[in-house]
Design a protein around this motif. Sequence first.
Motif, PDB file in Angstrom:
ATOM      1  N   MET A   1      -6.622 -22.817  -6.535  1.00 20.72           N
ATOM      2  CA  MET A   1      -5.767 -22.151  -7.529  1.00 20.72           C
ATOM      3  C   MET A   1      -5.494 -20.713  -7.097  1.00 20.72           C
ATOM      4  SD  MET A   1      -6.511 -21.529 -11.576  1.00 20.72           S
ATOM      5  CE  MET A   1      -5.418 -20.493 -12.533  1.00 20.72           C
ATOM      6  N   SER A   2      -4.235 -20.302  -7.212  1.00 19.83           N
ATOM      7  CA  SER A   2      -3.858 -18.960  -6.771  1.00 19.83           C
ATOM      8  C   SER A   2      -4.432 -17.906  -7.694  1.00 19.83           C
ATOM      9  CB  SER A   2      -2.332 -18.837  -6.742  1.00 19.83           C
ATOM     10  OG  SER A   2      -1.945 -17.508  -6.472  1.00 19.83           O
ATOM     11  N   LEU A   3      -4.807 -16.780  -7.108  1.00 18.56           N
ATOM     12  CA  LEU A   3      -5.228 -15.629  -7.911  1.00 18.56           C
ATOM     13  C   LEU A   3      -4.078 -15.093  -8.740  1.00 18.56           C
ATOM     14  CD1 LEU A   3      -7.299 -13.542  -5.332  1.00 18.56           C
ATOM     15  CD2 LEU A   3      -8.200 -14.691  -7.360  1.00 18.56           C
ATOM     16  N   PHE A   4      -2.852 -15.336  -8.292  1.00 15.22           N
ATOM     17  CA  PHE A   4      -1.664 -14.731  -8.888  1.00 15.22           C
ATOM     18  C   PHE A   4      -1.006 -15.671  -9.890  1.00 15.22           C
ATOM     19  CE2 PHE A   4      -2.445 -12.497  -5.036  1.00 15.22           C
ATOM     20  CZ  PHE A   4      -2.009 -11.205  -5.252  1.00 15.22           C
ATOM     21  N   ASP A   5      -0.408 -15.081 -10.892  1.00 15.87           N
ATOM     22  CA  ASP A   5       0.442 -15.839 -11.802  1.00 15.87           C
ATOM     23  C   ASP A   5       1.827 -15.915 -11.173  1.00 15.87           C
ATOM     24  OD1 ASP A   5       1.953 -16.924 -13.809  1.00 15.87           O
ATOM     25  OD2 ASP A   5       1.116 -15.673 -15.402  1.00 15.87           O
ATOM     26  N   THR A   6       2.039 -16.972 -10.422  1.00 17.61           N
ATOM     27  CA  THR A   6       3.278 -17.090  -9.646  1.00 17.61           C
ATOM     28  C   THR A   6       4.481 -17.429 -10.508  1.00 17.61           C
ATOM     29  OG1 THR A   6       2.708 -19.380  -9.108  1.00 17.61           O
ATOM     30  CG2 THR A   6       2.055 -17.696  -7.525  1.00 17.61           C
ATOM     31  N   ARG A   7       4.261 -17.615 -11.811  1.00 17.06           N
ATOM     32  CA  ARG A   7       5.404 -17.797 -12.721  1.00 17.06           C
ATOM     33  C   ARG A   7       6.125 -16.468 -12.954  1.00 17.06           C
ATOM     34  NH1 ARG A   7       2.037 -19.981 -17.657  1.00 17.06           N
ATOM     35  NH2 ARG A   7       0.859 -18.145 -16.923  1.00 17.06           N
ATOM     36  N   VAL A   8       5.436 -15.374 -12.656  1.00 11.42           N
ATOM     37  CA  VAL A   8       6.002 -14.043 -12.897  1.00 11.42           C
ATOM     38  C   VAL A   8       6.561 -13.483 -11.592  1.00 11.42           C
ATOM     39  CG1 VAL A   8       5.545 -11.703 -13.703  1.00 11.42           C
ATOM     40  CG2 VAL A   8       4.344 -13.646 -14.746  1.00 11.42           C
ATOM     41  N   PRO A   9       7.874 -13.342 -11.475  1.00 12.38           N
ATOM     42  CA  PRO A   9       8.458 -12.794 -10.241  1.00 12.38           C
ATOM     43  C   PRO A   9       8.232 -11.288 -10.144  1.00 12.38           C
ATOM     44  CG  PRO A   9      10.181 -13.181 -11.835  1.00 12.38           C
ATOM     45  CD  PRO A   9       8.901 -13.676 -12.470  1.00 12.38           C
ATOM     46  N   ALA A  10       8.594 -10.740  -9.006  1.00 14.32           N
ATOM     47  CA  ALA A  10       8.551  -9.292  -8.796  1.00 14.32           C
ATOM     48  C   ALA A  10       9.954  -8.812  -8.449  1.00 14.32           C
ATOM     49  CB  ALA A  10       7.583  -8.935  -7.677  1.00 14.32           C
ATOM     50  N   VAL A  11      10.297  -7.619  -8.934  1.00 15.82           N
ATOM     51  CA  VAL A  11      11.579  -6.987  -8.618  1.00 15.82           C
ATOM     52  C   VAL A  11      11.281  -5.668  -7.925  1.00 15.82           C
ATOM     53  CG1 VAL A  11      13.658  -5.920  -9.563  1.00 15.82           C
ATOM     54  CG2 VAL A  11      12.813  -8.077 -10.524  1.00 15.82           C
ATOM     55  N   LEU A  12      11.744  -5.530  -6.685  1.00 20.98           N
ATOM     56  CA  LEU A  12      11.586  -4.297  -5.922  1.00 20.98           C
ATOM     57  C   LEU A  12      12.882  -3.504  -6.038  1.00 20.98           C
ATOM     58  CD1 LEU A  12       9.953  -5.691  -2.644  1.00 20.98           C
ATOM     59  CD2 LEU A  12       8.863  -5.135  -4.828  1.00 20.98           C
ATOM     60  N   LEU A  13      12.761  -2.241  -6.461  1.00 19.18           N
ATOM     61  CA  LEU A  13      13.926  -1.416  -6.746  1.00 19.18           C
ATOM     62  C   LEU A  13      13.946  -0.198  -5.843  1.00 19.18           C
ATOM     63  CD1 LEU A  13      16.325  -0.538  -8.633  1.00 19.18           C
ATOM     64  CD2 LEU A  13      14.587   0.549 -10.070  1.00 19.18           C
ATOM     65  N   ARG A  14      15.096   0.044  -5.185  1.00 16.64           N
ATOM     66  CA  ARG A  14      15.231   1.221  -4.329  1.00 16.64           C
ATOM     67  C   ARG A  14      16.693   1.647  -4.282  1.00 16.64           C
ATOM     68  NH1 ARG A  14      14.626  -0.457   0.730  1.00 16.64           N
ATOM     69  NH2 ARG A  14      16.462   0.549   1.570  1.00 16.64           N
ATOM     70  N   THR A  15      16.952   2.918  -4.551  1.00 17.77           N
ATOM     71  CA  THR A  15      18.316   3.436  -4.388  1.00 17.77           C
ATOM     72  C   THR A  15      18.482   4.133  -3.049  1.00 17.77           C
ATOM     73  OG1 THR A  15      17.707   5.480  -5.530  1.00 17.77           O
ATOM     74  CG2 THR A  15      18.700   3.745  -6.859  1.00 17.77           C
ATOM     75  N   ASP A  16      17.389   4.584  -2.490  1.00 21.93           N
ATOM     76  CA  ASP A  16      17.399   5.185  -1.155  1.00 21.93           C
ATOM     77  C   ASP A  16      17.957   4.151  -0.177  1.00 21.93           C
ATOM     78  OD1 ASP A  16      16.707   5.998   1.356  1.00 21.93           O
ATOM     79  OD2 ASP A  16      14.612   6.347   0.910  1.00 21.93           O
ATOM     80  N   ARG A  17      18.960   4.526   0.587  1.00 26.44           N
ATOM     81  CA  ARG A  17      19.687   3.541   1.395  1.00 26.44           C
ATOM     82  C   ARG A  17      19.220   3.473   2.833  1.00 26.44           C
ATOM     83  NH1 ARG A  17      25.836   4.166   0.826  1.00 26.44           N
ATOM     84  NH2 ARG A  17      25.831   1.959   1.375  1.00 26.44           N
ATOM     85  N   ASN A  18      18.027   3.904   3.098  1.00 25.89           N
ATOM     86  CA  ASN A  18      17.492   3.862   4.458  1.00 25.89           C
ATOM     87  C   ASN A  18      17.318   2.413   4.905  1.00 25.89           C
ATOM     88  OD1 ASN A  18      16.060   4.092   6.770  1.00 25.89           O
ATOM     89  ND2 ASN A  18      14.299   5.116   5.874  1.00 25.89           N
TER      90      ASN A  18
END
Length: 459
Positions: A1-18
Motif C-alpha cells: 500500500m502506498s504511503l501517499f493518497d494518490t487520489r489527491v493530485p498535485a498542482v505545481l505553479l510557476r510564473t517565472d518563465r525560466n
Amino acid sequence: MSLFDTRVPAVLLRTDRNPFHHGTLGAVRSLGRAGVDVHVVADCAGSPVRASRYASRLHTPPPPGASPAEIASVLRRVAARIARPAVLVAMDDACAVAVSRARNELAPLYLLPDLPGGLAERVADKAELAGVCAALDVPHPETLVPDGPAEAARAAWRLGLPVVAKWSRPWLVPPGGGLRSTVLVRSAREAGELCRRAEEAGSRLLLQAFLPPGPGQDWFFHGYADRSGTVRAGGPGRKIRARPRGAGLTAVGRWTPNPAVQALAERVCAELGYRGVLDLDFRRCGTTGRYHLLDFNPRPGAQFRLFTDSAGLDVVRALHLDLTHRTLPEGAPRPGREFVVENYAPLSALRPAPGGRELAWNAPDDRAPGRALWALWGRHVAVRLRDRLRRGTGRAGRGDRQATGVPARPRVVRQAHAPADDHADRDSDSDRGHNHSHSHSHSHSHSTGFPGDERAGSH
C-alpha cells in the motif's frame, strides 16, 4: 500500500518563465514517482520539463508579471478542470505571495499549509526580512532603506563601500530593462542612480553591508514545517559551486551537517509560526563566525532533491503527505550526498561522489528531459554567445567607458531570475503524451549575458 493518497493530485505553479528551472522537474519527478498525478501550471514551451514521463498534464500559466488576482483566476480555472481538491505547490516567490493573499478563496479548491496571513509576503520581501531578523535577534547584514537618491548615496558611505543593493521585491523587477535583483555597487553615485529607478523596479531599494563570500561561507537550509510546526525533511547544505561564481544559484551542493544553521532555521520557523516548505540562504561572517540569514524563500528551493533521506522523503513529498493527513516516514539523513546541475557544472557531474549524487536533469527512469536539455542548452549557449559578440562589436571604437564618464555596469552578486523573452505563451493544456519537447533555474533569459547566468531567487 502506498504511503501517499494518490487520489489527491498535485498542482505545481510557476510564473517565472525560466525554461531551465530544474526545481520544477525535481518536483514533477518526486511526486510522480510516488504515484501522484502531477499538473504543471508553468511555461514549459522549450523546456525539458515537458518531456518528463511523470508530468500528467500541462496547463497554460498566468502571463509574465501577472497580478495575484490573475494568478488566482488561473488557479480557479485549473481546479475546475481537475474537479477534485489538489495539493498546491508554489515554485517561485511571486506565486507563493499570490497564493498566500488568496488563501481563503483557494482553500476549498486546494490543500494548503495553514500559514499566518501575510507571512509569506513578509519574509520574501528583502526589506521586510531585515526587520523580521532584527525582531527575532537573528544575524542579518546591516540594512538601510533610503528614501531617495541623496539618502542612498549617504547610506552607501555609511555602510562602507562596496555595498549590496537589492530590490525588496525582486519578482516585480521587469524583464529587459537592465535591472538586476541584486548588485554590488562600488560608489555612492551608483547607489543614487539605482535609487532613481525604484518606480521602474516596482519596489524599494535597500542597501546592505557586504559580507564577502569565501570557501565554506555559503549555506542553505531546506525544510517543511508541518501542521504542528515541526520542521521535517530537508536539512543544512553547503554551496560548493555557484552560478554566477561567488553567489547565485547552487550548481553543486552537498548535504553537510551544521548544528548552528539547523538550530537557527528551526528557531526562525518556530518564532514566526511558519508552516509549509521553506528555503533559507545563509552566509557566514568571516570575522564573527555568525551565520547571517540572507534570504527566506517561502517555497521549495531548486536543489530541494539534495535532501532526500533514506526513506525517500523530501520537502515536496512531506508537504503532500502532511496535507493529506498521512504519516511521514522516519528516514535517516544522508550527509555527504551531492546535487549537481549538469549544464552549470558538467565536470562535477562526472567526478566520483562517495556520499551519493542526484543530477538535476538526467535520471535513469526519466531519460527524455536529460536528452532534451543538451539540445536546448546548446541552442541557448549559441544565442548568448552571439548576443555577446554583437554587443562587443557595437562597443568597438567607442573608447574606455570610464574615460567617457559612463559608469561600468555593476557586478552581479545575487542576480534575480528574469523571465525569458523568447518563449511566447502557448496553450499547453494537453496530456503529456502530446508534448513535443528546457532553469533554479526560474525562463530567465539570463540577461547578464553569458551561459549559465541565473537569478538567485531559485537556488
